[in-house]
Design a protein around this motif. Structure first.
Motif, PDB file in Angstrom:
ATOM      1  N   HIS A  15       0.811  -1.222   0.000  1.00  9.62           N
ATOM      2  CA  HIS A  15       0.000   0.000   0.000  1.00  9.62           C
ATOM      3  C   HIS A  15       0.843   1.270   0.000  1.00  9.62           C
ATOM      4  O   HIS A  15       0.389   2.318  -0.478  1.00  9.62           O
ATOM      5  CB  HIS A  15      -0.942  -0.001   1.206  1.00  9.62           C
ATOM      6  N   LEU A  36       7.782  -9.943  -2.165  1.00 15.71           N
ATOM      7  CA  LEU A  36       7.636 -11.390  -1.989  1.00 15.71           C
ATOM      8  C   LEU A  36       6.299 -11.893  -2.515  1.00 15.71           C
ATOM      9  O   LEU A  36       6.146 -13.080  -2.794  1.00 15.71           O
ATOM     10  CB  LEU A  36       7.715 -11.736  -0.495  1.00 15.71           C
ATOM     11  N   GLY A  89       5.892  -4.233   5.671  1.00 13.94           N
ATOM     12  CA  GLY A  89       5.000  -4.045   6.813  1.00 13.94           C
ATOM     13  C   GLY A  89       5.758  -4.219   8.120  1.00 13.94           C
ATOM     14  O   GLY A  89       6.707  -5.008   8.201  1.00 13.94           O
ATOM     15  N   THR A 125       7.303   2.370   9.036  1.00 17.97           N
ATOM     16  CA  THR A 125       7.205   2.990  10.354  1.00 17.97           C
ATOM     17  C   THR A 125       7.869   2.047  11.345  1.00 17.97           C
ATOM     18  O   THR A 125       7.434   0.902  11.487  1.00 17.97           O
ATOM     19  CB  THR A 125       5.729   3.201  10.725  1.00 17.97           C
ATOM     20  N   GLU A 156      -3.690   6.288   3.123  1.00 16.90           N
ATOM     21  CA  GLU A 156      -4.236   5.495   2.017  1.00 16.90           C
ATOM     22  C   GLU A 156      -5.436   6.235   1.428  1.00 16.90           C
ATOM     23  O   GLU A 156      -6.239   6.788   2.154  1.00 16.90           O
ATOM     24  CB  GLU A 156      -4.712   4.139   2.538  1.00 16.90           C
ATOM     25  N   PRO A 258      -4.491  -0.309   9.583  1.00 11.49           N
ATOM     26  CA  PRO A 258      -3.228  -0.990   9.864  1.00 11.49           C
ATOM     27  C   PRO A 258      -2.191  -0.139  10.589  1.00 11.49           C
ATOM     28  O   PRO A 258      -1.138  -0.657  10.947  1.00 11.49           O
ATOM     29  CB  PRO A 258      -2.729  -1.354   8.453  1.00 11.49           C
ATOM     30  N   ARG A 322      -7.825  -4.319   6.608  1.00  7.29           N
ATOM     31  CA  ARG A 322      -6.854  -4.639   7.658  1.00  7.29           C
ATOM     32  C   ARG A 322      -7.217  -3.926   8.961  1.00  7.29           C
ATOM     33  O   ARG A 322      -7.398  -2.728   8.999  1.00  7.29           O
ATOM     34  CB  ARG A 322      -5.437  -4.263   7.212  1.00  7.29           C
TER      35      ARG A 322
HETATM   36  N1  NAD Z   1      -0.770   1.897   4.833  1.00  5.93           N
HETATM   37  C1  NAD Z   1      -0.563   3.161   5.111  1.00  5.93           C
HETATM   38  O1  NAD Z   1      -1.415   4.030   4.913  1.00  5.93           O
HETATM   39  C2  NAD Z   1       0.776   3.613   5.658  1.00  5.93           C
HETATM   40  C3  NAD Z   1       1.074   4.963   5.694  1.00  5.93           C
HETATM   41  C4  NAD Z   1       2.322   5.376   6.155  1.00  5.93           C
HETATM   42  C5  NAD Z   1       3.235   4.416   6.589  1.00  5.93           C
HETATM   43  N2  NAD Z   1       2.910   3.092   6.567  1.00  5.93           N
HETATM   44  C6  NAD Z   1       3.933   2.126   6.982  1.00  5.93           C
HETATM   45  O2  NAD Z   1       4.506   1.606   5.798  1.00  5.93           O
HETATM   46  C7  NAD Z   1       4.905   0.247   6.004  1.00  5.93           C
HETATM   47  C8  NAD Z   1       4.261  -0.632   4.950  1.00  5.93           C
HETATM   48  O3  NAD Z   1       2.870  -0.603   5.129  1.00  5.93           O
HETATM   49  P1  NAD Z   1       1.864  -1.094   3.997  1.00  5.93           P
HETATM   50  O4  NAD Z   1       0.502  -0.685   4.417  1.00  5.93           O
HETATM   51  O5  NAD Z   1       2.369  -0.688   2.656  1.00  5.93           O
HETATM   52  O6  NAD Z   1       2.026  -2.676   4.138  1.00  5.93           O
HETATM   53  P2  NAD Z   1       1.613  -3.747   3.023  1.00  5.93           P
HETATM   54  O7  NAD Z   1       1.482  -5.027   3.750  1.00  5.93           O
HETATM   55  O8  NAD Z   1       0.501  -3.236   2.185  1.00  5.93           O
HETATM   56  O9  NAD Z   1       2.906  -3.795   2.083  1.00  5.93           O
HETATM   57  C9  NAD Z   1       4.102  -4.407   2.467  1.00  5.93           C
HETATM   58  C10 NAD Z   1       4.616  -5.194   1.267  1.00  5.93           C
HETATM   59  O10 NAD Z   1       5.908  -5.693   1.611  1.00  5.93           O
HETATM   60  C11 NAD Z   1       6.013  -7.003   1.082  1.00  5.93           C
HETATM   61  N3  NAD Z   1       7.092  -7.638   1.843  1.00  5.93           N
HETATM   62  C12 NAD Z   1       7.086  -8.021   3.135  1.00  5.93           C
HETATM   63  N4  NAD Z   1       8.285  -8.507   3.496  1.00  5.93           N
HETATM   64  C13 NAD Z   1       9.079  -8.404   2.405  1.00  5.93           C
HETATM   65  C14 NAD Z   1      10.434  -8.726   2.145  1.00  5.93           C
HETATM   66  N5  NAD Z   1      11.216  -9.242   3.097  1.00  5.93           N
HETATM   67  N6  NAD Z   1      10.924  -8.495   0.903  1.00  5.93           N
HETATM   68  C15 NAD Z   1      10.128  -7.972  -0.068  1.00  5.93           C
HETATM   69  N7  NAD Z   1       8.837  -7.638   0.126  1.00  5.93           N
HETATM   70  C16 NAD Z   1       8.331  -7.858   1.346  1.00  5.93           C
HETATM   71  C17 NAD Z   1       4.644  -7.604   1.246  1.00  5.93           C
HETATM   72  O11 NAD Z   1       4.446  -8.679   0.372  1.00  5.93           O
HETATM   73  C18 NAD Z   1       3.743  -6.400   0.927  1.00  5.93           C
HETATM   74  O12 NAD Z   1       3.409  -6.347  -0.444  1.00  5.93           O
HETATM   75  C19 NAD Z   1       4.503  -0.091   7.436  1.00  5.93           C
HETATM   76  O13 NAD Z   1       5.607   0.125   8.289  1.00  5.93           O
HETATM   77  C20 NAD Z   1       3.403   0.908   7.730  1.00  5.93           C
HETATM   78  O14 NAD Z   1       3.288   1.157   9.109  1.00  5.93           O
HETATM   79  C21 NAD Z   1       1.713   2.670   6.087  1.00  5.93           C
END
Ligand code: NAD
Length: 397
Positions: A15, A36, A89, A125, A156, A258, A322
């Motif tokens: 995301h 992954l 994540g 984060t 998001e 999330p 989520r």
């Molecule tokens: N969702 C939000 O609105 C938002 C906003 C700001 C910050 N964040 C932070 O950003 C980070 C990611 O959040 P997200 O919502 O995008 O999570 P997400 O689960 O949507 O995306 C994470 C991606 O990383 C991939 N992944 C996991 N381990 C991996 C690895 N070892 N190698 C390669 N790919 C791998 C997963 O398959 C997934 O596609 C978190 O720390 C979250 O707190 C999220």
């Protein structure tokens, strides 16, 4: 991709990673999204978004056509670019403590492919101290990379505008790493705010925690007004009207998703589980579905009723379920009501959802759990519970 990309994003089909990659590619950089999740990788390469994000589909089509973006499940991709951005994540575990190994595992996975001279930008984060841990990890492996922490602060649903509008916090231990990270993000925004890594780690947690506490404040005030037989929304809009000092008082609603809860818990864990305001906010926000059902039990004979939960995503006009409190509400109602039906116009990942027509045909009570605009003008005689005030008719229960 014949030439090496400028940026590889680890977690690039998530995301946060995907909108970031699209934004860089749209600004002319060549981008590889390493993830992954092979299903998401294939979708992106076919020009399909793995989740909904307004404005992203057009950009994906455009940058795929230019050849500036591709997704891959091959970790070797991380060797190819000057900049490696990590946005995996960072969940909390069953004890509500951060899974400190999430970043370590991801870095371990990619270190075999890192090479001297690269810039390694952490964007997840993280728990305070993770940047320092990553610096140690790569140093221990004898790799000379510039490590920076540049937190993502988009929400998001607005990623494709906010990536170009929000200032970017950039933090690193040495000036060259700051300069390289700043230069990368200046492709998106000219407002760069420099902090020390530990300051930046706290800055991101404070950002989300502040928001979570604000929502908890609103939800507690809602319960106080509601228990007194008054409409919180009438009071809130009077308080905020032409009164800038209180204009940011939020409406009531499920504060979920999330990030906010998880990051409040990360901060509590960091402070040795001593974060009264944060923990109180969890009690209020996570308690709202229970409060709501308790009030409904006073007004309705739930055991004889079919109750419909409208909206399963954690926020309006989103397909992201989520940590959505709609599911907590569903579970509580399953225990209390004769039957529970659930609907969401955006969510495709839940096979138990039913159509709105089916809901309206049989439900005795409707609870709007997510403020999707579609629910603003429901044409029905069935009683509707609307703590979000989507219908503009008040929030009393
Ligand atoms: N969702 C939000 O609105 C938002 C906003 C700001 C910050 N964040 C932070 O950003 C980070 C990611 O959040 P997200 O919502 O995008 O999570 P997400 O689960 O949507 O995306 C994470 C991606 O990383 C991939 N992944 C996991 N381990 C991996 C690895 N070892 N190698 C390669 N790919 C791998 C997963 O398959 C997934 O596609 C978190 O720390 C979250 O707190 C999220």
């Amino acid at each position: 991709m014949p030439t090496p990309p400028d940026v590889v994003i680890v977690g690039g089909c998530g995301h946060v990673g995907l909108p970031l990659g699209l934004a860089f590619a749209d600004r002319g950089l060549s981008v590889a999204l390493y993830d992954l999740n092979r299903n998401a990788v294939d979708k992106v390469n076919r020009g399909e978004l793995p989740f909904s994000e307004p404005g992203a589909a057009d950009v994906l089509e455009r940058v795929l056509a230019t050849g500036r973006l591709r997704a891959t499940a091959d970790p070797a991709a991380t060797a190819s670019a000057d900049h490696v951005v990590v946005v995996i994540g960072t969940p909390i575990d069953a004890h509500l403590n951060p899974d400190l190994d999430a970043v370590r595992r991801a870095i371990d996975d990619i270190t075999a492919n890192l090479r001297d001279g690269q810039a390694l930008v952490l964007r997840s984060t993280v728990y305070p101290g993770v940047t320092a841990m990553v610096e140690r990890l790569v140093a221990d492996k004898g790799i000379d990379v510039d490590v920076a922490f540049c937190p993502e602060r988009i929400a998001e649903g607005t990623a494709m505008t906010e990536l170009f509008e929000l200032p970017q916090i950039v933090a690193a231990r040495n000036p060259r790493a700051v300069e390289r990270a700043a230069k990368l993000f200046q492709n998106l925004t000219h407002e760069i705010v420099v902090l020390e890594p530990e300051e930046a780690e706290l800055a991101k947690l404070f950002t989300n925690t502040w928001r979570y506490i604000k929502f908890a404040t609103a939800n507690q005030l809602y319960m106080i007004a509601n228990d007194f037989g008054l409409d919180y929304e009438r009071i809130r809009s009077a308080v905020a009207y032409n009164y800038p000092r209180a204009s940011d008082l939020p409406g009531a609603g499920f504060a979920a998703g999330p990030c906010l809860f998880k990051d409040t818990m990360q901060l509590a864990a960091f402070n040795n589980n001593n974060f009264l305001l944060g923990q109180a906010s969890v009690m209020v926000n996570e308690g709202l579905p229970l409060y709501l059902v308790a009030r409904l039990e006073e007004r309705f004979d739930l055991p004889s009723m079919t109750v419909a939960v409208l909206g399963m995503a954690f926020k309006a006009e989103s397909d992201d379920i989520r940590s959505s409190l709609s599911y907590k509400l569903k579970r509580i109602l399953h225990f209390k009501a004769r039957a529970v039906l659930c609907h969401d116009p955006y969510v495709t990942s839940d096979p138990d959802l039913v159509s709105l027509d089916d809901v309206l045909g049989v439900a005795d009570l409707l609870v709007i759990a997510t403020p999707h605009a579609e629910y603003a003008n429901l044409d029905t005689d069935v009683p509707i519970v609307d703590i979000w005030n989507v219908r503009g008719q008040g929030v009393r229960v």
